[in-house]
Design an enzyme around this catalytic site. Structure first.
Site, short mmCIF file in Angstrom:
data_model
loop_
_atom_site.label_atom_id
_atom_site.label_comp_id
_atom_site.label_asym_id
_atom_site.label_seq_id
_atom_site.Cartn_x
_atom_site.Cartn_y
_atom_site.Cartn_z
N TYR A 32 -2.68 0.15 10.03
CA TYR A 32 -2.80 -0.56 8.74
C TYR A 32 -1.49 -0.37 7.94
O TYR A 32 -0.88 -1.35 7.49
CB TYR A 32 -3.99 -0.03 7.95
CG TYR A 32 -3.98 -0.43 6.50
CD1 TYR A 32 -3.58 0.46 5.50
CD2 TYR A 32 -4.35 -1.72 6.12
CE1 TYR A 32 -3.54 0.08 4.17
CE2 TYR A 32 -4.33 -2.10 4.79
CZ TYR A 32 -3.93 -1.20 3.82
OH TYR A 32 -3.89 -1.58 2.50
N SER A 85 0.83 -1.21 0.00
CA SER A 85 0.00 0.00 0.00
C SER A 85 0.86 1.25 0.00
O SER A 85 1.96 1.26 0.56
CB SER A 85 -0.87 0.01 1.26
OG SER A 85 -1.39 1.29 1.49
N LYS A 96 1.62 -3.09 6.73
CA LYS A 96 2.13 -3.25 5.36
C LYS A 96 3.64 -3.01 5.36
O LYS A 96 4.41 -3.74 4.71
CB LYS A 96 1.42 -2.27 4.42
CG LYS A 96 -0.05 -2.57 4.20
CD LYS A 96 -0.26 -3.88 3.46
CE LYS A 96 -1.73 -4.11 3.10
NZ LYS A 96 -1.96 -5.36 2.38
#
Ligand code: WQD
Length: 335
Positions: free
Chosen positions: A148, A123, A152
């Protein structure tokens, strides 16, 4: 055979179609946490092939191993993971457990069965927002701003270690906002609950399933004050995954770790998304301005030059096409 791991069908069912149509046998791992097996039928209707399906969770190492015991897995396209920035701020431990521990289980089983080629769905949230955009692949990534993005970042570096010390071959793909519907109008986002993302939410308001869209803030330093994103049509995005797989297959190298930004190079605000939708549905879209959402950023953008030069990939479809495809799906499948 390639193993596709995912947790929401909408976007990655397109990947199943693309890889099957490219001649690959695939198996799917999904825990059905936010999806239904209905989409398997759609994949079969489009490709005339029914992919092998395993209802499993990457937190369950034995369930992953069962797939590798029953199939010769040549490579993995790893999409599985929780994916809402704002939700990760509320539930960090779920994100660390699902995304990082789950990925660790997968990588360990992969190596046990001598499967070391992987495409990772990363991402652009890994980029340090204090750096000056457009972000390129070697822009610093350590200063993530939400759990989040942190998961990643951690998984990317796990894979970099595995390439450096265990001869894994990794294509690490960084993108933000997939928007989707297959031109067959048989597959699109169909969340079992209230959608997190903008376009599926807009579509539910457009089809009167939800009363109103909440615009999370309109006082950002952007073209009209609302959040700006580079929305990429999922059909383009999964083509990039196929190109990345072929890049690994043809690399001829023992170990690889390469990151690629998958971006269209165009940016659209929330208010522009509403205006494009109203052009297509021919009626106003109910909306209101509310407070900003935790974890949201005003805008971010990356340079997609490396993917064009090395993967020969460039986005072809527009966000307006994605809106049109999504609306066509709704019209074709009115419940
Ligand atoms: C887009 C814009 C919201 C919903 C994305 C991916 C996520 C991850 C990170 C890759 C923002 C606004 C949204 C709504 C709104 N992908 N919005 N009302 O947050 O950019 O996250 O990047 O790593 O999976 O989705 O996507 O679609 O939620 O939001 O105003 O009801 O729309 O504020 O500006 P986001 P999104």
């Amino acid at each position: 055979m390639l193993l596709l791991t995912w947790w929401t069908w909408y976007i990655w069912s397109h990947a199943a179609v693309t890889f099957i149509e490219a001649g690959y046998d695939i198996a799917i791992l999904d825990n059905l946490s936010n999806s239904s097996k209905e989409v398997l039928k759609h994949i079969e209707n489009i490709t005339w092939k029914a992919p092998k399906f395993y209802e499993a969770d990457i937190r369950d190492k034995d369930a992953i191993e069962k797939i590798f015991k029953e199939n010769k897995i040549d490579g993995v396209i790893h999409f599985a993971g929780l994916k809402a920035v704002w939700e990760s701020c509320d539930k960090p431990y779920e994100y660390y457990e699902n995304n990082v521990v789950g990925s660790n289980n997968l990588f360990e089983i992969m190596e046990k069965y001598n499967c070391k080629d992987i495409i990772f769905s990363s991402s652009a949230t890994v980029y340090d927002p204090n750096e000056n955009p457009p972000f390129i692949e070697n822009t610093p990534t350590w200063n993530t701003t939400n759990p989040y993005g942190t998961t990643k970042f951690i998984i990317e570096n796990m894979l970099r270690d595995l390439a450096n010390h265990r001869d894994f071959r990794v294509a690490n793909l960084r993108y933000f906002n997939p928007v989707w519907a297959h031109e067959s109008w048989l597959i699109w986002e169909d969340p079992n609950d209230i959608p997190n993302n903008l376009l599926p939410y807009i579509m539910k308001v457009a089809s009167w399933e939800l009363p109103e869209l909440s615009i999370y803030w309109d006082d950002y330093d952007t073209i009209d004050g609302t959040g700006v994103r580079d929305y990429i049509h999922v059909v383009d995005l999964v083509e990039a995954h196929l190109d990345a797989w072929k890049y690994l297959e043809n690399s001829g190298k023992k170990a690889v770790f390469e990151s690629f930004n998958l971006w269209t190079g165009t940016w659209t605000s929330v208010k522009e998304m509403i205006a494009y939708t109203e052009e297509i549905i021919w009626h106003p879209l109910n909306h209101e301005i509310v407070e900003r959402r935790s974890g949201d950023i005003a805008s971010a953008y990356c340079s997609p030059i490396k993917a064009k030069e090395i993967l020969w990939w460039k986005a072809k479809l527009t966000v307006k096409q994605a809106i049109k495809d999504s609306w066509n799906f709704i019209q074709t499948n009115i419940r």
